[in-house]
Design a protein around this motif. Structure first.
Motif, PDB file in Angstrom:
ATOM      1  N   TRP A  25      -8.336  -5.295  -8.091  1.00  9.62           N
ATOM      2  CA  TRP A  25      -7.051  -5.136  -7.404  1.00  9.62           C
ATOM      3  C   TRP A  25      -6.694  -3.694  -7.050  1.00  9.62           C
ATOM      4  N   TRP A  26      -6.672  -2.776  -8.015  1.00  4.57           N
ATOM      5  CA  TRP A  26      -6.246  -1.392  -7.714  1.00  4.57           C
ATOM      6  C   TRP A  26      -7.356  -0.716  -6.901  1.00  4.57           C
ATOM      7  N   PRO A  27      -7.035  -0.155  -5.743  1.00  2.00           N
ATOM      8  CA  PRO A  27      -8.082   0.487  -4.928  1.00  2.00           C
ATOM      9  C   PRO A  27      -8.786   1.610  -5.697  1.00  2.00           C
ATOM     10  N   THR A  41       3.058   6.684  -7.982  1.00  2.25           N
ATOM     11  CA  THR A  41       3.780   5.433  -7.719  1.00  2.25           C
ATOM     12  C   THR A  41       5.086   5.309  -8.526  1.00  2.25           C
ATOM     13  N   TRP A  46       4.417   1.615  -3.172  1.00  2.00           N
ATOM     14  CA  TRP A  46       2.986   1.873  -3.090  1.00  2.00           C
ATOM     15  C   TRP A  46       2.591   2.376  -1.693  1.00  2.00           C
ATOM     16  N   TYR A 145       8.316  -5.664 -12.099  1.00  2.00           N
ATOM     17  CA  TYR A 145       8.035  -6.991 -11.524  1.00  2.00           C
ATOM     18  C   TYR A 145       7.757  -7.999 -12.641  1.00  2.00           C
ATOM     19  N   VAL A 198       2.230  -8.392  -9.171  1.00  2.00           N
ATOM     20  CA  VAL A 198       2.765  -7.462  -8.167  1.00  2.00           C
ATOM     21  C   VAL A 198       2.753  -8.112  -6.783  1.00  2.00           C
ATOM     22  N   GLU A 199       1.619  -8.722  -6.409  1.00  2.00           N
ATOM     23  CA  GLU A 199       1.526  -9.322  -5.063  1.00  2.00           C
ATOM     24  C   GLU A 199       2.511 -10.492  -4.916  1.00  2.00           C
ATOM     25  N   LYS A 202       5.994  -8.849  -4.525  1.00  2.00           N
ATOM     26  CA  LYS A 202       6.191  -8.149  -3.249  1.00  2.00           C
ATOM     27  C   LYS A 202       6.374  -9.127  -2.101  1.00  2.00           C
TER      28      LYS A 202
HETATM   29  N1  39A Z   1       3.179  -1.301  -6.810  1.00  2.00           N
HETATM   30  C1  39A Z   1       1.866  -1.077  -6.806  1.00  2.00           C
HETATM   31  C2  39A Z   1       1.039  -1.629  -5.820  1.00  2.00           C
HETATM   32  N2  39A Z   1       1.305  -2.414  -4.779  1.00  2.00           N
HETATM   33  C3  39A Z   1      -0.344  -1.351  -5.848  1.00  2.00           C
HETATM   34  N3  39A Z   1      -0.861  -2.019  -4.800  1.00  2.00           N
HETATM   35  C4  39A Z   1       0.154  -2.651  -4.165  1.00  2.00           C
HETATM   36  C5  39A Z   1      -2.269  -2.097  -4.353  1.00  2.00           C
HETATM   37  N4  39A Z   1      -0.846  -0.582  -6.824  1.00  2.00           N
HETATM   38  C6  39A Z   1      -2.250  -0.295  -6.920  1.00  2.00           C
HETATM   39  C7  39A Z   1      -0.005  -0.088  -7.754  1.00  2.00           C
HETATM   40  N5  39A Z   1       1.317  -0.315  -7.749  1.00  2.00           N
END
Ligand code: 39A
Length: 208
Positions: A25-27, A41, A46, A145, A198-199, A202
């Protein structure tokens, strides 16, 4: 009704929230860039962090970042807000990693949660983000979240560590059932579970 972490994970898993996202998930999972992102962040979206990271191209590797000029750093990370404070904290963090661990690889293998929490500007969420996504440790990240989602399904906790313990121990207790989905890798499970939360949040989805 969802009444344990395993059922919450399986509910979110069914929604396929991480399609087209990186495996963890985290780039750029497992790199120094995650450390930078975890600080940037704080108190911002983000999408603003992504703009700062794009500005920092060429300085995202640990050894390159060590040589950055703090005043340039401030300008590069301006999109993520609180840039004076974040620049000084990030610069000092990188220098402390160099002093105490010499290499980023040694830091990944040996840093403790306590060491991170003793750094100025690193709280529980940033420390666990660094441990889970930069150092590949079996640590679950709790964020606002997570707190909100758990509250919406009837769970309220007194502290960050209470939520973290509830989720981590619940997943460990159900690991025999879950491990087949996560290559028997608890770090992968915790990384994706947090990413799904998180997804989900969001996209402003709700349960029930
Ligand atoms: N809030 C977030 C994020 N939203 C995120 N991504 C999307 C990819 N990351 C990596 C950290 N915090």
């Amino acid at each position: 009704m969802i009444d344990n972490p395993k059922d919450l994970l399986l509910y979110l898993k069914n929604l396929n929230l991480l399609t087209n996202k990186p495996k963890f998930w985290w780039p750029n999972y497992g790199t120094f860039e995650v450390v930078i992102g975890a600080i940037l962040t704080q108190n911002t979206k983000w999408e603003n962090v992504e703009r700062s990271l794009a500005n920092l191209k060429g300085f995202l590797e640990f050894e390159d970042f060590l040589n950055i000029d703090v005043n340039f750093l401030k300008e590069y990370i301006r999109p993520s807000g609180f840039y004076n404070q974040k620049a000084v904290r990030l610069y000092n963090l990188a220098q402390n990693i160099k002093q105490d661990f010499e290499t980023f690889s040694n830091f990944q293998d040996n840093v403790t949660r306590e060491w991170l929490l003793n750094q100025k500007g690193i709280g529980f969420e940033s420390a666990d983000s660094i441990l889970c996504y930069a150092c590949k440790r079996e640590e679950f990240v709790v964020d606002s979240y997570t707190n909100r989602l758990l509250k919406s399904i009837g769970f309220e906790f007194e502290s960050y560590d209470d939520i973290k313990y509830w989720i981590e121990s619940g997943i460990r207790d159900s690991w025999d059932e879950l491990k087949e989905y996560y290559e028997d890798n608890l770090n992968l499970c915790f990384a994706r579970f947090h990413g799904k939360i998180v997804e989900f949040s969001k996209r402003k989805l709700t349960i029930g």
